[in-house]
Write an enzyme that holds these catalytic residues in place. Structure first.
Site, PDB file in Angstrom:
ATOM      1  CE1 TYR A 188       1.493   3.070   8.611  1.00 41.45           C
ATOM      2  CE2 TYR A 188       0.340   4.867   9.704  1.00 41.45           C
ATOM      3  CZ  TYR A 188       0.423   3.953   8.676  1.00 41.45           C
ATOM      4  OH  TYR A 188      -0.538   3.922   7.708  1.00 41.45           O
ATOM      5  CG  HIS A 237      -6.139   2.521   6.457  1.00 43.13           C
ATOM      6  ND1 HIS A 237      -6.277   1.205   6.066  1.00 43.13           N
ATOM      7  CD2 HIS A 237      -7.318   2.865   7.026  1.00 43.13           C
ATOM      8  CE1 HIS A 237      -7.488   0.781   6.399  1.00 43.13           C
ATOM      9  NE2 HIS A 237      -8.134   1.771   6.974  1.00 43.13           N
ATOM     10  NE  ARG A 275      -1.645   2.078   3.391  1.00 43.97           N
ATOM     11  CZ  ARG A 275      -1.427   2.069   4.701  1.00 43.97           C
ATOM     12  NH1 ARG A 275      -2.035   1.206   5.486  1.00 43.97           N
ATOM     13  NH2 ARG A 275      -0.597   2.941   5.249  1.00 43.97           N
TER      14      ARG A 275
END
Ligand SMILES: Cc1ncc(C[n+]2csc(CCOP(=O)(O)OP(=O)(O)O)c2C)c(N)n1
Ligand SMILES: [Mg+2]
Length: 365
Positions: free
Chosen positions: A276, A267, A263
């Site tokens: 992160y 998100h 990805r």
């Protein structure tokens, strides 16, 4: 189709790859044979699909940033996994997806603006599942796998050729629903393909925390054959999906595919991955971009040149323009419309909520 590609006794087929990151095509082996009909002209079509869905993704992300959508779940990086698998399906197969499969919806003929209605908040759901043979997106993680197994059991009773294909993420494999769907599918040899896009993240949770083994290894525990595939390789994804579909149509039951991908975006537009995600990860995966390798192959094969590249870009821009215009033209609904389609029949709790909302809104008039 080769009958013996996937063993009847559950085995795990490790990492299938046909077009490498350098654009070189491997034409040997059983999986390569399954896509021998996909020559440069057909690959140009798959490339076109991938460019278009990336463009839809960019435009929808921009619309969200401009305040026209509440949220958008990007698919950036997962184009090959979605196009390669969806282009393998027969019209009569039925898709049960999560919220990220906008590329699959494109292939199933869903109008791009219909992808937006829920995220703009003007309808609870985007399209008629029976027209496109694709259920509307499932946000409850993993729940769609149960729907797929249930549908597949029905198709088995009807002796239909239709296969259920369910898309879910690496994180979803930690859900009880997915385990139950796999158990029932295995027990009844249901004609269902479990297509897991391992994009390495479940929001901010890395896959190594979700699973101590490769995701595909889980399949064996359910008695389901598993195939791991380079999810950024559109041709390999098509080959493994074809083999799983053929197996289901032969009455041999479910197959679990793990498409290993990444990805590359957040998100959703509500997420900030810089909090992160190690920047080196993104660089590593950018080098394995699913579009770049097909473009390299096609240029080498002489079918992607300035003219065809311009045609593909123009097609993608046209879809994006249509998407934007369609989004901005959607009528605003009165606030009470929120409750209109929750139940088919009147319901006292909904009436209560509608009255409370009316009272609240009256405070402003
Ligand atoms: C049952 C349930 N639990 C939690 C959530 C919140 N949630 C939304 S997306 C997500 C992560 C899903 O990750 P993955 O299955 O890998 O799919 P991806 O988003 O990476 O495509 C979570 C936990 C939810 N929607 N449903
Ligand atoms: Mg994921």
């Amino acid at each position: 189709m080769k009958a013996e590609l996937v063993e009847a006794i559950p085995g795990i087929t490790p990492y299938v790859s046909l077009i490498g990151a350098d654009g070189r095509r491997d034409s040997t082996g059983a999986f390569a044979e399954l896509v021998a009909d996909i020559g440069p002209a057909e690959l140009l079509g798959l490339y076109r699909d991938m460019v278009i869905i990336r463009r839809i993704d960019t435009e929808a992300t921009a619309l969200q940033r401009q305040g026209e959508l509440g949220l958008w779940p990007p698919l950036l990086g997962q184009e090959a996994a979605q196009i390669g698998s969806a282009r393998a399906l027969a019209p009569d197969d039925f898709v049960f997806s999560s919220y990220r499969e906008n590329g699959v919806a494109w292939v199933r003929g869903v109008a791009p603006t219909d992808l937006l209605v829920t995220w703009r908040g003007v309808a609870q759901s985007g399209w008629d599942p029976f027209i496109h043979r694709m259920a509307t997106p499932q946000v409850i993680i993993g729940a769609q796998t149960l729907h797929a197994t249930g549908y597949a059991l029905g198709m088995q009773l009807k002796q239909s050729d239709s296969v259920a294909v369910t898309y879910f993420g690496d994180g979803a494999t930690s859900e009880g629903d997915v385990s139950e769907a796999l158990v029932f599918a295995a027990s009844y040899s249901a004609p269902v393909v479990f297509f897991c896009q391992n994009n390495q993240w479940a929001i901010s949770e890395p896959v190594r925390v979700q699973s101590r083994t490769a995701i595909v290894d889980r399949a064996a525990g359910f008695g389901i054959p598993g195939i791991q595939v380079d999810g950024n390789d559109v041709l390999a994804v098509m080959a493994v999906t074809r083999s799983a579909l053929a197996r289901a149509r032969r009455g041999e039951g479910p197959t679990f595919i793990e498409a290993v991908t990444y990805r590359m975006g957040p998100h959703t537009t509500a997420d900030d991955p810089s909090r992160y995600r190690p920047p080196a990860d993104l660089e590593e995966w950018a080098a394995k971009d699913p579009l770049a390798r097909v473009a390299a192959y096609l240029r080498d094969a002489g079918v992607l040149d300035e003219t065809s590249e311009a045609e593909v870009t123009a097609a993608a821009d046209a879809v994006a323009a249509e998407l934007r215009a369609g989004c901005l033209a959607m009528p605003d609904l009165p606030p009470g419309a929120l409750f209109d389609h929750v139940y088919a029949e009147p319901h006292p709790r909904i009436d209560e909520q509608r009255a409370a909302q009316d009272a609240y809104l009256r405070m402003f008039s």
